[in-house]
Design a protein around this motif. Structure first.
Motif, PDB file in Angstrom:
ATOM      1  N   VAL A 233       0.656  -1.052  -6.880  1.00  0.00           N
ATOM      2  CA  VAL A 233      -0.396  -0.621  -6.019  1.00  0.00           C
ATOM      3  C   VAL A 233      -1.815  -0.905  -6.687  1.00  0.00           C
ATOM      4  O   VAL A 233      -1.820  -0.712  -7.952  1.00  0.00           O
ATOM      5  CB  VAL A 233       0.005   0.905  -5.910  1.00  0.00           C
ATOM      6  CG1 VAL A 233      -1.124   1.724  -5.010  1.00  0.00           C
ATOM      7  CG2 VAL A 233       1.191   1.219  -5.011  1.00  0.00           C
TER       8      VAL A 233
ATOM      9  N   THR B 119       0.965  -0.973   0.053  1.00  0.00           N
ATOM     10  CA  THR B 119      -0.124   0.102   0.186  1.00  0.00           C
ATOM     11  C   THR B 119       0.956   1.484   0.070  1.00  0.00           C
ATOM     12  O   THR B 119       2.121   1.072   0.428  1.00  0.00           O
ATOM     13  CB  THR B 119      -1.162  -0.064   1.246  1.00  0.00           C
ATOM     14  OG1 THR B 119      -0.058   0.179   2.462  1.00  0.00           O
ATOM     15  CG2 THR B 119      -1.793  -1.403   1.411  1.00  0.00           C
ATOM     16  N   PRO B 120       0.511   2.509  -0.393  1.00  0.00           N
ATOM     17  CA  PRO B 120       1.369   3.816  -0.266  1.00  0.00           C
ATOM     18  C   PRO B 120       1.818   3.923   1.183  1.00  0.00           C
ATOM     19  O   PRO B 120       2.930   4.010   1.257  1.00  0.00           O
ATOM     20  CB  PRO B 120       0.299   4.530  -0.772  1.00  0.00           C
ATOM     21  CG  PRO B 120      -0.802   4.100  -1.571  1.00  0.00           C
ATOM     22  CD  PRO B 120      -0.959   2.719  -1.008  1.00  0.00           C
TER      23      PRO B 120
ATOM     24  N   GLN C  20       1.212   6.896  -4.103  1.00  0.00           N
ATOM     25  CA  GLN C  20      -0.053   6.339  -4.972  1.00  0.00           C
ATOM     26  C   GLN C  20      -0.042   6.687  -6.454  1.00  0.00           C
ATOM     27  O   GLN C  20      -0.106   5.906  -7.421  1.00  0.00           O
ATOM     28  CB  GLN C  20      -1.477   6.533  -4.307  1.00  0.00           C
ATOM     29  CG  GLN C  20      -2.550   5.875  -5.043  1.00  0.00           C
ATOM     30  CD  GLN C  20      -3.850   5.977  -4.560  1.00  0.00           C
ATOM     31  OE1 GLN C  20      -4.283   7.141  -4.485  1.00  0.00           O
ATOM     32  NE2 GLN C  20      -4.503   4.998  -3.797  1.00  0.00           N
TER      33      GLN C  20
ATOM     34  N   HIS D  92      -0.595  10.330  -1.145  1.00  0.00           N
ATOM     35  CA  HIS D  92      -1.363  10.635  -2.260  1.00  0.00           C
ATOM     36  C   HIS D  92      -0.158  10.677  -3.385  1.00  0.00           C
ATOM     37  O   HIS D  92      -0.587  10.148  -4.519  1.00  0.00           O
ATOM     38  CB  HIS D  92      -2.072  11.915  -2.409  1.00  0.00           C
ATOM     39  CG  HIS D  92      -2.560  12.260  -3.647  1.00  0.00           C
ATOM     40  ND1 HIS D  92      -3.735  11.731  -3.988  1.00  0.00           N
ATOM     41  CD2 HIS D  92      -2.374  13.238  -4.377  1.00  0.00           C
ATOM     42  CE1 HIS D  92      -4.034  12.253  -5.284  1.00  0.00           C
ATOM     43  NE2 HIS D  92      -3.189  13.041  -5.635  1.00  0.00           N
TER      44      HIS D  92
ATOM     45  N   ARG E 210       1.137   4.265  -9.613  1.00  0.00           N
ATOM     46  CA  ARG E 210       0.198   4.062 -10.627  1.00  0.00           C
ATOM     47  C   ARG E 210       0.672   4.340 -12.068  1.00  0.00           C
ATOM     48  O   ARG E 210       0.509   3.580 -13.005  1.00  0.00           O
ATOM     49  CB  ARG E 210      -1.329   4.653 -10.391  1.00  0.00           C
ATOM     50  CG  ARG E 210      -2.009   3.952  -9.141  1.00  0.00           C
ATOM     51  CD  ARG E 210      -3.340   4.618  -8.842  1.00  0.00           C
ATOM     52  NE  ARG E 210      -4.028   3.896  -7.762  1.00  0.00           N
ATOM     53  CZ  ARG E 210      -5.299   4.455  -7.423  1.00  0.00           C
ATOM     54  NH1 ARG E 210      -5.813   5.653  -7.757  1.00  0.00           N
ATOM     55  NH2 ARG E 210      -5.912   3.545  -6.473  1.00  0.00           N
TER      56      ARG E 210
END
Length: 551
Positions: A374, A355-356, A464, A461, A468
């Protein structure tokens, strides 16, 4: 039994001559002895033995014999015979040729000692220290982790069979502990109902018949529990293991209704899987479903090195009950590797571990680059590829606002909690959204404005968003391709060491099995590396080579 440490630095001359004559190229056991010398010293097991008592067998020899046993997937009897008859085993163990070895039951007793505390993990630590000293292992580099399911060494039971078998086990234990006390409680039909192993096929009457039989078990079990906790009952009966298990199973699967009657719980009213167990003979075995696989038992997580200039060895083993999710182990693995001074520079995992927040912690606490996919944006805009997904919006964390692709500024910025996780909720002005010509690309709602859920901090944020985007690049996919190698490690241990099914009951003993399996895997791989230091190329079929050329 006490420890009388011995030194096995020198192999008897006759054993050396005979082993060299019989196996001039060496065997894995001989190659490991030559390269790593004495793998396990007796002094490393001092905490497992009392200071007084009759002298016991060498724990260092028993540890190595156990690893060799798992490397060849032998039973205890076969391993004891190998110690007695195999020349290469005697060479590795530093034994005389006429040494008769030991009885096979000693191996079971030794594993029971390893199940106490972290003794099994210390075995792995000792082997890793020997590999570091030999220059075959170092910190940094690249490592990878994955998990697989392990089925418990008990029969799979339905809920109905669990209730009946639990009561039968309690009755057996009570009959052995105090048959005279139990005799007046026995009803005439109990012999037919609980006199043998509970195996229930199709129950007449469908669901109503199952419920009726379950509540019959429930009333019989409650009669025993009431009698055990009566003031005149012997106190020692209350602490019998199977009686306590009976009490817990009745709490999990029965309840009292408003009229004071014992009722069978419906499926939705059951406690979660991590609280209830599936067998009275192994209370650590829990039910779990992962995609298309359902099992009762455990999970094992293996972490291995994957550097090209050294052998690939397993450096961390974690065993959990089945419902524990993979991601819950990420921080523990990093902390354990850091304590052992074997933390990687890059740790490659699948989506379940990452996860981040875990990426950020790995970098901040241990300096580890956690590499893995992710979870992508699951919104319908992202899936369709034609709408405005989250990446189309620009977040201004300083002013706590978000700008949409049309240039409009968000109106609301506040905390949001979804399924126990914290987010930032962002909403746009309703009138502006309703009048926007691009509304069909932004939301499917007829009346509500567009809303976004952002991770709670700017750093998370950005992690992530960046990951991505990186995951779509060819360079990232080539870096991540090395993760597939851990699947081969799991397959190797499943096929050669029986990793898929636990040999023993209980989480502690199952973890001993997994550690010994990892040690056996390391022994085999290091021996292959010593015999042929350069990695061997895997042979491919002619058709596969032709397809590669065409591509």
């Amino acid at each position: 039994m006490s420890l009388r440490p011995k030194s096995y630095q020198r192999i008897p001359a006759k054993t050396v001559r005979t082993a060299r004559a019989a196996c001039p190229k060496g065997t894995p056991a001989m190659l490991i002895r030559d390269r790593l010398d004495v793998l396990f010293e007796d002094e490393e097991f001092a905490s497992l033995y009392p200071a007084d008592g009759r002298p016991g067998l060498s724990p260092g020899q028993l540890a190595l014999a156990s690893v060799l046993q798992f490397a060849e997937n032998l039973s205890d009897r076969q391993a004891a015979d190998a110690v007695r008859t195999r020349i290469d085993w005697k060479y590795a163990l530093g034994m005389e040729l006429d040494d008769a070895g030991f009885d096979y039951s000693v191996l079971c007793e030794f594993r029971a000692r390893l199940a106490e505390g972290d003794a099994a993990d210390r075995l792995l630590t000792v082997m890793l220290e020997r590999l570091v000293e030999a220059g075959l292992l170092k910190s940094g580099g690249r490592q990878r982790t994955d998990a697989t399911h392990v089925m418990a060494a008990v029969r799979t039971l339905s809920r109905l069979e669990l209730a009946g078998e639990t009561l039968r086990a309690a009755l057996e234990e009570l009959a052995e502990a105090d048959g005279d006390w139990l005799l007046p409680l026995i009803e005439p039909e109990w012999d037919k109902r609980y006199g043998r192993k509970i195996e229930i096929g199709k129950v007449p009457g469908g669901k109503a018949g199952v419920t009726a039989l379950a509540e019959t078990f429930g009333r019989d079990g409650q009669k025993i529990l009431t009698a055990v906790w009566a003031p005149d009952a012997p106190p020692r009966l209350r602490v019998l293991p199977q009686v306590e298990i009976l009490r817990q199973v009745w709490v999990h699967h029965y309840y009292w209704d408003t009229h004071g009657r014992l009722r069978w719980r419906d499926g939705h009213a059951l406690p979660p899987a991590h609280l209830r167990f599936d067998s009275p003979y192994d209370t650590d075995a829990h039910y779990c479903v992962k995609r298309d696989t359902a099992w009762s038992g455990y999970r094992v997580h293996l972490t291995e090195t994957c550097d090209t200039d050294r052998p690939e060895v397993v450096i961390h083993v974690a065993t959990t009950i089945a419902p524990v999710q993979d991601g819950e182990l990420t921080e523990q693995i990093h902390d354990d590797l850091a304590d052992a001074r074997l933390a990687p520079a890059e740790h490659v995992v699948d989506a379940a571990y990452i996860t981040p927040a875990r990426i950020e912690r790995a970098r901040r606490v241990h300096g580890i680059t956690l590499l893995g996919p992710v979870v992508p944006d699951h919104s319908h805009q992202a899936k369709s590829g034609s709408g405005f997904d989250k990446s189309a919006f620009a977040a201004d964390w300083d002013n706590k606002q978000v700008t949409c692709p049309r240039g409009h500024i968000s109106r609301h910025w506040g905390p949001l909690r979804i399924n126990g996780h914290d987010y930032i909720q962002v909403r746009f002005d309703k009138a502006t959204c309703l009048a926007c010509p691009d509304r069909p690309q932004c939301t499917t709602s007829a009346t509500r404005p567009r809303a976004l859920a952002l991770l709670p901090t700017r750093k998370l944020h950005e992690i992530q968003t960046r990951n991505r985007l990186d995951q779509q690049t060819k360079d990232w996919q080539q870096r991540y391709a090395i993760r597939a190698g851990i699947e081969a490690t799991l397959s190797q241990n499943i096929r050669t060491c029986g990793l898929r099914r636990s040999r023993y009951r209980g989480l502690a003993r199952t973890h001993v099995q997994h550690v010994l399996t990892a040690l056996a895997c390391n022994l085999t791989r290091v021996a292959d590396w010593i015999a042929e230091p350069t990695p061997t190329r895997h042979r491919s079929t002619r058709f596969h080579s032709l397809c590669t050329t065409a591509a």
